[in-house]
Design a protein around this motif. Structure first.
Motif, mmCIF file in Angstrom:
data_model
loop_
_atom_site.group_PDB
_atom_site.id
_atom_site.type_symbol
_atom_site.label_atom_id
_atom_site.label_comp_id
_atom_site.label_asym_id
_atom_site.label_seq_id
_atom_site.Cartn_x
_atom_site.Cartn_y
_atom_site.Cartn_z
ATOM 1 N N TYR A 268 0.830 -1.205 0.000
ATOM 2 C CA TYR A 268 0.000 0.000 0.000
ATOM 3 C C TYR A 268 0.864 1.254 0.000
ATOM 4 O O TYR A 268 1.966 1.258 0.566
ATOM 5 N N THR A 269 0.360 2.320 -0.596
ATOM 6 C CA THR A 269 0.992 3.638 -0.506
ATOM 7 C C THR A 269 0.512 4.292 0.788
ATOM 8 O O THR A 269 -0.648 4.718 0.880
ATOM 9 N N VAL A 270 1.392 4.307 1.785
ATOM 10 C CA VAL A 270 1.063 4.969 3.065
ATOM 11 C C VAL A 270 2.141 6.038 3.233
ATOM 12 O O VAL A 270 3.180 5.800 3.860
ATOM 13 N N PRO A 271 1.902 7.241 2.665
ATOM 14 C CA PRO A 271 2.999 8.190 2.498
ATOM 15 C C PRO A 271 3.700 8.583 3.788
ATOM 16 O O PRO A 271 4.912 8.745 3.800
ATOM 17 N N PHE A 292 4.114 9.908 -4.205
ATOM 18 C CA PHE A 292 4.593 9.294 -5.450
ATOM 19 C C PHE A 292 5.889 8.521 -5.205
ATOM 20 O O PHE A 292 6.105 7.448 -5.768
ATOM 21 N N ALA A 293 6.770 9.115 -4.356
ATOM 22 C CA ALA A 293 8.029 8.427 -4.050
ATOM 23 C C ALA A 293 7.717 7.074 -3.392
ATOM 24 O O ALA A 293 8.334 6.052 -3.714
ATOM 25 N N THR A 294 6.746 7.059 -2.487
ATOM 26 C CA THR A 294 6.350 5.808 -1.821
ATOM 27 C C THR A 294 5.788 4.828 -2.846
ATOM 28 O O THR A 294 6.130 3.647 -2.860
ATOM 29 N N ALA A 327 -3.693 3.627 -2.194
ATOM 30 C CA ALA A 327 -3.331 4.603 -1.151
ATOM 31 C C ALA A 327 -4.195 4.379 0.087
ATOM 32 O O ALA A 327 -5.389 4.082 -0.019
ATOM 33 N N TRP A 328 -3.569 4.530 1.232
ATOM 34 C CA TRP A 328 -4.264 4.293 2.505
ATOM 35 C C TRP A 328 -4.016 5.502 3.399
ATOM 36 O O TRP A 328 -2.882 5.762 3.803
ATOM 37 N N TYR A 329 -5.079 6.282 3.663
ATOM 38 C CA TYR A 329 -4.966 7.500 4.472
ATOM 39 C C TYR A 329 -5.813 7.339 5.735
ATOM 40 O O TYR A 329 -6.480 6.320 5.947
ATOM 41 N N ASP A 330 -5.845 8.422 6.550
ATOM 42 C CA ASP A 330 -6.768 8.451 7.689
ATOM 43 C C ASP A 330 -8.202 8.426 7.145
ATOM 44 O O ASP A 330 -8.465 8.964 6.058
#
Ligand code: AHR
Length: 520
Positions: A268-271, A292-294, A327-330
């Motif tokens: 997952y993208t977890v920045p 994006f880097a993640t 992507a995984w956000y709050d």
């Protein structure tokens, strides 16, 4: 002496300073494509999706029940089916996720009123009434016209239970399982192409060591039969991101290797890390480039896991299935933390484009991928609120990139500027290019700069360019989203900012945008 000569040195001095301070003009970017060097086929299954019994993905998002006022077919939302069909969904993974290793499929068959209720222990502790079960899922698959990817319960189930599910689904013989299916209203067996043998068994699926899981996978697979002409692709639980030991252990186990057709990978993208994931909608350029880097780490992961697989499976018989990504956000403020509901912005669209371009380029090994998750959960392509529906920026990336499904990857190379901010430095362009069966070339390219347009010079070797069409996805702000009130903020538009010079295509791509080009 002419006074001008007196001040000339000063003029030269200050002009020098002015020139030195002027921001460097973008150097531009060069892509070379070799049409006569077609590579492997980009499996359409790279564009797959994932629907778990989690929050409002299945319930309300896909399933509203037959008595709902929301237009439905046997309980399944018509608007969601139409949107997913328009996006050309190739496969759908179900019922989890972590939920899969708690799910007992017999709870979800037979008359709905008689199905037991259970607690969804992983996701919000809510009551699951099992009104959406095997028959409902397979009807959804029929409506979508795509392949089912079913994940069996290895963590808390039994070999017998998983084997019987396969028999119930796919056998046309006479047996207690097929009798039960017929009694429940389905005469003919279904076709099931993909079966996940557990999910995340290194974690929520049983906290197993790779050695233990490898043995379990062998044992389970032994009883997962091909019935009545059905050909199962057994997908073994693969590593969590960079757990290379997991991949090595499974691949070097002869028994496990021969039993598997696919190996999964989750990333997952977890920045900003798991502790404080950050907001889906309120972020800065620093978060933008960090995301994006993640995401670009996906490329390293696939490269390194593939290298291990290459050692044991040089013929590439076993495919890598990136069957959870995104992507995984709050969660959105005020929503149930166990439901993983998040908005979706232009940033997510470009995260999806980067991932899909990476999968395309690794299509020799990656033959399946599944975005987490389809409706109302994590990086969803669709959000719903009762009867309302909105298509997210990520949805449009899938729709625009569907041109690559089952096309051949073309050999290509790129020279472009780095995008740098603070400690991050990433290529400013993400792209891939393919040739479809009808001979059309498709280039998908994202300009990741938040505030700088780029000129791209694309040399197409081996083709006389006749006709070009394009579409663009962009918006005014990096944080722009589609909402129920304003559903059309980030939507594709026609793109015409290009010119051709012999076999070279000059594209002017605005900042923070994604473009798809069709060349005939
Ligand atoms: O997609 C949400 C969860 O993330 C899945 O249930 C699980 O497999 C992963 O950890």
């Amino acid at each position: 002496m002419n006074p001008i000569f007196k001040i000339l040195p000063l003029i030269i001095f200050y002009a020098g300073i002015a020139l030195a301070q002027k921001p460097a003009e973008p150097a531009g970017c060069r892509i070379q494509v070799f049409v006569d060097q077609p590579g492997p086929v980009i499996s359409k299954n790279i564009y797959g999706h994932f629907a778990e019994h989690l929050g409002h993905c299945i319930y309300d998002g896909i399933w509203v029940g037959k008595d709902s006022k929301i237009p439905n077919t046997d309980g399944i939302r018509n608007d969601v089916v139409k949107a997913l069909r328009d996006m050309k969904i190739p496969n759908l993974r179900w019922p989890g996720g972590c939920f899969a290793d708690t799910y007992h499929w017999k709870d979800g068959i037979g008359p709905a009123a008689e199905r037991p209720s259970i607690i969804n222990t992983f996701w919000g502790g809510v009551t699951e009434d099992n009104s959406f079960g095997t028959h409902e899922f397979m009807e959804l698959i029929d409506l979508l016209g795509c392949d089912p990817y079913i994940t069996g319960n290895l963590g808390s189930g039994t070999v017998q239970e998983m084997a019987q599910w396969v028999e119930y689904l796919t056998s046309d013989n006479k047996s207690p399982m097929t009798y039960l299916r017929r009694k429940n209203g389905r005469e003919k067996a279904w076709k099931v192409k993909y079966l996940g043998v557990g999910n995340e068994n290194w974690g929520c699926g049983g906290n197993m060591t790779p050695e233990y899981y490898s043995n379990e996978f062998r044992r389970y697979s032994n009883y997962l039969n091909n019935y009545s002409g059905n050909q199962l692709n057994r997908v073994a639980c693969g590593p969590n991101s960079d757990d290379y030991k997991w991949t090595e252990t499974l691949m070097k186990d002869d028994g496990a290797r021969w039993a598997m057709q696919g190996l999964s990978l989750h990333f997952y993208t977890v920045p900003d890390g798991w502790d404080k994931k950050g907001s889906a909608t309120s972020f800065t350029e620093k978060n933008w480039i960090r995301s994006f880097a993640t995401t670009l780490h996906m490329d390293d992961l696939i490269t390194r896991h593939s290298a291990i697989m290459d050692r044991y499976d040089p013929e590439k018989r076993i495919f890598l299935a990136v069957d959870e990504w995104g992507a995984w956000y709050d969660v959105e403020p005020g929503t149930n933390p166990g439901f993983l509901y998040q908005q979706n912005s232009l940033r997510d669209a470009l995260i999806a484009a980067i991932n899909l371009n990476i999968f395309n380029k690794h299509c020799d090994r990656v033959k399946m991928a599944n975005l987490a998750q389809t409706v109302n959960v994590l990086q969803a392509v669709i959000l719903t609120d009762k009867e309302k529906i909105v298509l997210t920026p990520t949805y449009y990336i899938f729709k625009m990139m569907a041109v690559h499904q089952d096309a051949r990857l073309l050999s290509s190379n790129i020279k472009c500027e780095q995008y740098k901010l603070d400690t991050d430095s990433i290529p400013s362009i993400s792209y891939s290019v393919s040739k479809s069966a009808d001979g059309k070339i498709h280039l998908t390219v994202a300009n990741l700069f938040a505030a700088r347009g780029q000129k791209i010079s694309c040399e197409i070797n081996g083709l006389k360019i006749n006709k070009i069409t394009g579409e663009i996805l962009s918006s005014n702000r990096i944080t722009d989203c589609n909402t129920f009130e304003k559903p059309d903020v980030v939507v594709p538009k026609s793109y015409t900012d290009f010119k051709t010079n012999k076999n070279t295509l000059e594209l002017q791509i605005p900042a923070k945008s994604f473009v798809v080009i069709e060349i005939e």
